[in-house]
Design a protein around this motif. Structure first.
Motif, PDB file in Angstrom:
ATOM      1  N   THR A 218      45.220  34.542  49.557  1.00 48.97           N
ATOM      2  CA  THR A 218      43.897  34.591  48.939  1.00 48.97           C
ATOM      3  C   THR A 218      42.746  34.449  49.924  1.00 48.97           C
ATOM      4  O   THR A 218      41.610  34.781  49.588  1.00 48.97           O
ATOM      5  CB  THR A 218      43.748  33.483  47.880  1.00 48.97           C
ATOM      6  OG1 THR A 218      44.014  32.205  48.486  1.00 48.97           O
ATOM      7  CG2 THR A 218      44.700  33.703  46.721  1.00 48.97           C
ATOM      8  N   ASP A 219      43.001  33.960  51.136  1.00 48.19           N
ATOM      9  CA  ASP A 219      41.920  33.726  52.095  1.00 48.19           C
ATOM     10  C   ASP A 219      41.758  34.831  53.125  1.00 48.19           C
ATOM     11  O   ASP A 219      40.703  34.937  53.754  1.00 48.19           O
ATOM     12  CB  ASP A 219      42.130  32.396  52.836  1.00 48.19           C
ATOM     13  CG  ASP A 219      42.016  31.189  51.921  1.00 48.19           C
ATOM     14  OD1 ASP A 219      41.413  31.323  50.842  1.00 48.19           O
ATOM     15  OD2 ASP A 219      42.538  30.121  52.282  1.00 48.19           O
ATOM     16  N   THR A 220      42.796  35.627  53.349  1.00 51.32           N
ATOM     17  CA  THR A 220      42.772  36.598  54.437  1.00 51.32           C
ATOM     18  C   THR A 220      42.477  38.007  53.930  1.00 51.32           C
ATOM     19  O   THR A 220      42.690  38.339  52.761  1.00 51.32           O
ATOM     20  CB  THR A 220      44.122  36.627  55.171  1.00 51.32           C
ATOM     21  OG1 THR A 220      45.153  37.026  54.241  1.00 51.32           O
ATOM     22  CG2 THR A 220      44.451  35.259  55.752  1.00 51.32           C
ATOM     23  N   ALA A 221      42.030  38.863  54.864  1.00 51.98           N
ATOM     24  CA  ALA A 221      41.791  40.263  54.524  1.00 51.98           C
ATOM     25  C   ALA A 221      43.083  40.919  54.056  1.00 51.98           C
ATOM     26  O   ALA A 221      43.098  41.674  53.069  1.00 51.98           O
ATOM     27  CB  ALA A 221      41.222  40.995  55.735  1.00 51.98           C
ATOM     28  N   MET A 222      44.188  40.656  54.759  1.00 52.33           N
ATOM     29  CA  MET A 222      45.465  41.266  54.403  1.00 52.33           C
ATOM     30  C   MET A 222      45.898  40.881  52.995  1.00 52.33           C
ATOM     31  O   MET A 222      46.315  41.730  52.196  1.00 52.33           O
ATOM     32  CB  MET A 222      46.542  40.864  55.412  1.00 52.33           C
ATOM     33  CG  MET A 222      47.924  41.411  55.096  1.00 52.33           C
ATOM     34  SD  MET A 222      49.194  40.892  56.291  1.00 52.33           S
ATOM     35  CE  MET A 222      48.885  42.052  57.614  1.00 52.33           C
ATOM     36  N   GLY A 223      45.819  39.587  52.691  1.00 53.82           N
ATOM     37  CA  GLY A 223      46.232  39.127  51.371  1.00 53.82           C
ATOM     38  C   GLY A 223      45.361  39.683  50.257  1.00 53.82           C
ATOM     39  O   GLY A 223      45.863  40.112  49.205  1.00 53.82           O
ATOM     40  N   ARG A 224      44.069  39.713  50.469  1.00 52.99           N
ATOM     41  CA  ARG A 224      43.159  40.211  49.444  1.00 52.99           C
ATOM     42  C   ARG A 224      43.323  41.714  49.234  1.00 52.99           C
ATOM     43  O   ARG A 224      43.248  42.202  48.098  1.00 52.99           O
ATOM     44  CB  ARG A 224      41.722  39.861  49.814  1.00 52.99           C
ATOM     45  CG  ARG A 224      41.443  38.359  49.758  1.00 52.99           C
ATOM     46  CD  ARG A 224      40.045  38.016  50.258  1.00 52.99           C
ATOM     47  NE  ARG A 224      39.829  36.573  50.272  1.00 52.99           N
ATOM     48  CZ  ARG A 224      38.713  35.983  50.702  1.00 52.99           C
ATOM     49  NH1 ARG A 224      37.700  36.731  51.133  1.00 52.99           N
ATOM     50  NH2 ARG A 224      38.609  34.665  50.694  1.00 52.99           N
ATOM     51  N   ALA A 225      43.548  42.457  50.328  1.00 57.68           N
ATOM     52  CA  ALA A 225      43.778  43.894  50.196  1.00 57.68           C
ATOM     53  C   ALA A 225      45.061  44.157  49.413  1.00 57.68           C
ATOM     54  O   ALA A 225      45.122  45.066  48.572  1.00 57.68           O
ATOM     55  CB  ALA A 225      43.851  44.547  51.569  1.00 57.68           C
ATOM     56  N   TYR A 226      46.092  43.360  49.701  1.00 55.26           N
ATOM     57  CA  TYR A 226      47.343  43.496  48.959  1.00 55.26           C
ATOM     58  C   TYR A 226      47.103  43.273  47.466  1.00 55.26           C
ATOM     59  O   TYR A 226      47.514  44.085  46.629  1.00 55.26           O
ATOM     60  CB  TYR A 226      48.383  42.501  49.483  1.00 55.26           C
ATOM     61  CG  TYR A 226      49.581  42.360  48.574  1.00 55.26           C
ATOM     62  CD1 TYR A 226      50.662  43.222  48.691  1.00 55.26           C
ATOM     63  CD2 TYR A 226      49.621  41.384  47.582  1.00 55.26           C
ATOM     64  CE1 TYR A 226      51.754  43.124  47.831  1.00 55.26           C
ATOM     65  CE2 TYR A 226      50.701  41.276  46.724  1.00 55.26           C
ATOM     66  CZ  TYR A 226      51.772  42.148  46.854  1.00 55.26           C
ATOM     67  OH  TYR A 226      52.838  42.049  45.995  1.00 55.26           O
ATOM     68  N   LEU A 227      46.453  42.172  47.125  1.00 58.35           N
ATOM     69  CA  LEU A 227      46.205  41.863  45.719  1.00 58.35           C
ATOM     70  C   LEU A 227      45.371  42.945  45.043  1.00 58.35           C
ATOM     71  O   LEU A 227      45.612  43.306  43.888  1.00 58.35           O
ATOM     72  CB  LEU A 227      45.506  40.504  45.594  1.00 58.35           C
ATOM     73  CG  LEU A 227      46.371  39.277  45.895  1.00 58.35           C
ATOM     74  CD1 LEU A 227      45.502  38.032  46.007  1.00 58.35           C
ATOM     75  CD2 LEU A 227      47.427  39.089  44.809  1.00 58.35           C
ATOM     76  N   ALA A 228      44.387  43.472  45.763  1.00 60.54           N
ATOM     77  CA  ALA A 228      43.519  44.498  45.198  1.00 60.54           C
ATOM     78  C   ALA A 228      44.277  45.775  44.878  1.00 60.54           C
ATOM     79  O   ALA A 228      43.869  46.545  43.995  1.00 60.54           O
ATOM     80  CB  ALA A 228      42.374  44.793  46.159  1.00 60.54           C
ATOM     81  N   SER A 229      45.392  46.016  45.576  1.00 59.38           N
ATOM     82  CA  SER A 229      46.146  47.261  45.395  1.00 59.38           C
ATOM     83  C   SER A 229      47.086  47.227  44.200  1.00 59.38           C
ATOM     84  O   SER A 229      47.599  48.270  43.783  1.00 59.38           O
ATOM     85  CB  SER A 229      46.955  47.561  46.654  1.00 59.38           C
ATOM     86  OG  SER A 229      48.081  46.692  46.759  1.00 59.38           O
ATOM     87  N   LEU A 230      47.339  46.045  43.649  1.00 61.38           N
ATOM     88  CA  LEU A 230      48.321  45.912  42.575  1.00 61.38           C
ATOM     89  C   LEU A 230      47.780  46.444  41.252  1.00 61.38           C
ATOM     90  O   LEU A 230      46.583  46.342  40.967  1.00 61.38           O
ATOM     91  CB  LEU A 230      48.705  44.442  42.393  1.00 61.38           C
ATOM     92  CG  LEU A 230      49.369  43.744  43.578  1.00 61.38           C
ATOM     93  CD1 LEU A 230      49.640  42.275  43.235  1.00 61.38           C
ATOM     94  CD2 LEU A 230      50.662  44.445  43.982  1.00 61.38           C
ATOM     95  N   PRO A 231      48.647  46.996  40.412  1.00 61.56           N
ATOM     96  CA  PRO A 231      48.225  47.344  39.057  1.00 61.56           C
ATOM     97  C   PRO A 231      47.715  46.086  38.351  1.00 61.56           C
ATOM     98  O   PRO A 231      48.208  44.986  38.628  1.00 61.56           O
ATOM     99  CB  PRO A 231      49.518  47.859  38.409  1.00 61.56           C
ATOM    100  CG  PRO A 231      50.393  48.261  39.559  1.00 61.56           C
ATOM    101  CD  PRO A 231      50.058  47.328  40.677  1.00 61.56           C
ATOM    102  N   PRO A 232      46.738  46.225  37.456  1.00 60.62           N
ATOM    103  CA  PRO A 232      46.115  45.043  36.835  1.00 60.62           C
ATOM    104  C   PRO A 232      47.093  44.048  36.237  1.00 60.62           C
ATOM    105  O   PRO A 232      46.940  42.836  36.427  1.00 60.62           O
ATOM    106  CB  PRO A 232      45.206  45.659  35.761  1.00 60.62           C
ATOM    107  CG  PRO A 232      44.835  46.997  36.329  1.00 60.62           C
ATOM    108  CD  PRO A 232      46.069  47.471  37.043  1.00 60.62           C
ATOM    109  N   ASP A 233      48.124  44.523  35.528  1.00 61.91           N
ATOM    110  CA  ASP A 233      49.052  43.583  34.889  1.00 61.91           C
ATOM    111  C   ASP A 233      49.870  42.820  35.930  1.00 61.91           C
ATOM    112  O   ASP A 233      50.138  41.622  35.781  1.00 61.91           O
ATOM    113  CB  ASP A 233      49.976  44.297  33.904  1.00 61.91           C
ATOM    114  CG  ASP A 233      50.760  45.435  34.542  1.00 61.91           C
ATOM    115  OD1 ASP A 233      50.354  45.904  35.632  1.00 61.91           O
ATOM    116  OD2 ASP A 233      51.771  45.865  33.950  1.00 61.91           O
TER     117      ASP A 233
END
Length: 269
Positions: free
Chosen positions: A152-167
């Motif tokens: 949740t704090d890093t660019a890599m982690g946030r980009a990963y989360l942003a790429s996931l389907p909403p559910d």
């Protein structure tokens, strides 16, 4: 997240197919972090939530099969060669690593001294580095294959989360929420929402000091064409004084998007 009653991952405690002793043994192995060398049964019990008497039996068994090594003079354990064999088998199955490495090195050389280009996958509530590239010269971020960074704090982690389907993102966010200070949850939701917007608008996410005040980075999610591969994320980061906001957003972010596109093309996607 582990369940307090059974120490099994959330959602598995009522699954009769789960072998609880195996799950607990795997939980112990996951207690070892990149910076750890030796851990004793007491520390393993604390980290895992598994009673010390059970931990003692599990570590003894894991040592018998080569997954742990016991140091008698310390009375503690470290990871054994059988874990390394599994790790290399896993990495060798990620063909994207081999395809991406020269592209990552080209970007690292272009970005210059002090910059690290990495490829990572999610592991629990962390991102795990599976490949890295650095330019020659000044030492870059002291991270390498096997390093873990915050989801949740890093660019890599946030980009990963942003790429996931909403559910799917909602499901992962629930795991994260269980380990997050409630007073910080609104901030976490806000930055992930911003990552979704950035990825949607320009294909990359820029983190300007949120992970560490003196570190700037950009990241791009990547879905491998290989069946069974996880969702990856590419990251390019380094000292803030080398990577200004303008350089990240106008140069390195777009180059990272282009690099991911080239890797996808080379992988036949």
């Amino acid at each position: 997240m582990t369940n307090r009653r059974t120490n099994l991952p959330e959602g598995t405690q009522d699954d009769r197919q789960v072998v609880e002793s195996l799950a607990k043994g795997l939980t112990l192995l996951r207690c070892f972090q990149h910076e750890d060398t030796f851990l004793g049964n007491q520390e393993l019990s604390k980290r895992s939530g598994i009673p010390k008497a059970t931990v003692s039996r599990l570590t003894f068994t894991l040592a018998k099969f080569g997954y742990l090594i016991y140091a008698e003079d310390l009375g503690q354990y470290k990871l054994g060669p059988s874990v390394l064999a599994l790790g290399y088998a896993c990495l060798s199955g990620m063909k994207v690593r081999e395809i991406a490495q020269p592209y990552m090195q080209d970007l690292a050389d272009h970005a210059g001294s002090g910059v690290l280009v990495a490829l990572g996958v999610r592991d629990g509530t962390s991102m795990l580095y599976v490949s890295c590239a650095r330019s020659s010269g000044m030492v870059s971020l002291l991270l390498g294959v096997g390093s873990r960074v915050s989801l949740t704090d890093t660019a890599m982690g946030r980009a990963y989360l942003a790429s996931l389907p909403p559910d799917e993102r909602v499901s992962v966010m629930e795991e994260i929420r269980a380990e997050t200070d409630p007073s910080n949850w609104d901030h976490v939701e806000g930055v992930i929402a911003d990552a979704v917007t950035q990825i949607g608008e320009r294909g990359f996410y820029a983190n300007l000091g949120d992970w560490q005040p003196d570190v700037h980075a950009v990241s791009v999610p990547f879905r491998s064409p290989n069946l069974g591969d996880p969702v990856f994320a590419f990251n390019c980061g380094g000292p803030a004084y080398l990577l200004s906001k303008e350089r990240l957003e106008n140069e390195l972010g777009p180059r990272l998007v282009e690099m991911a596109r080239n890797v996808r093309f080379s992988a036949g996607m």
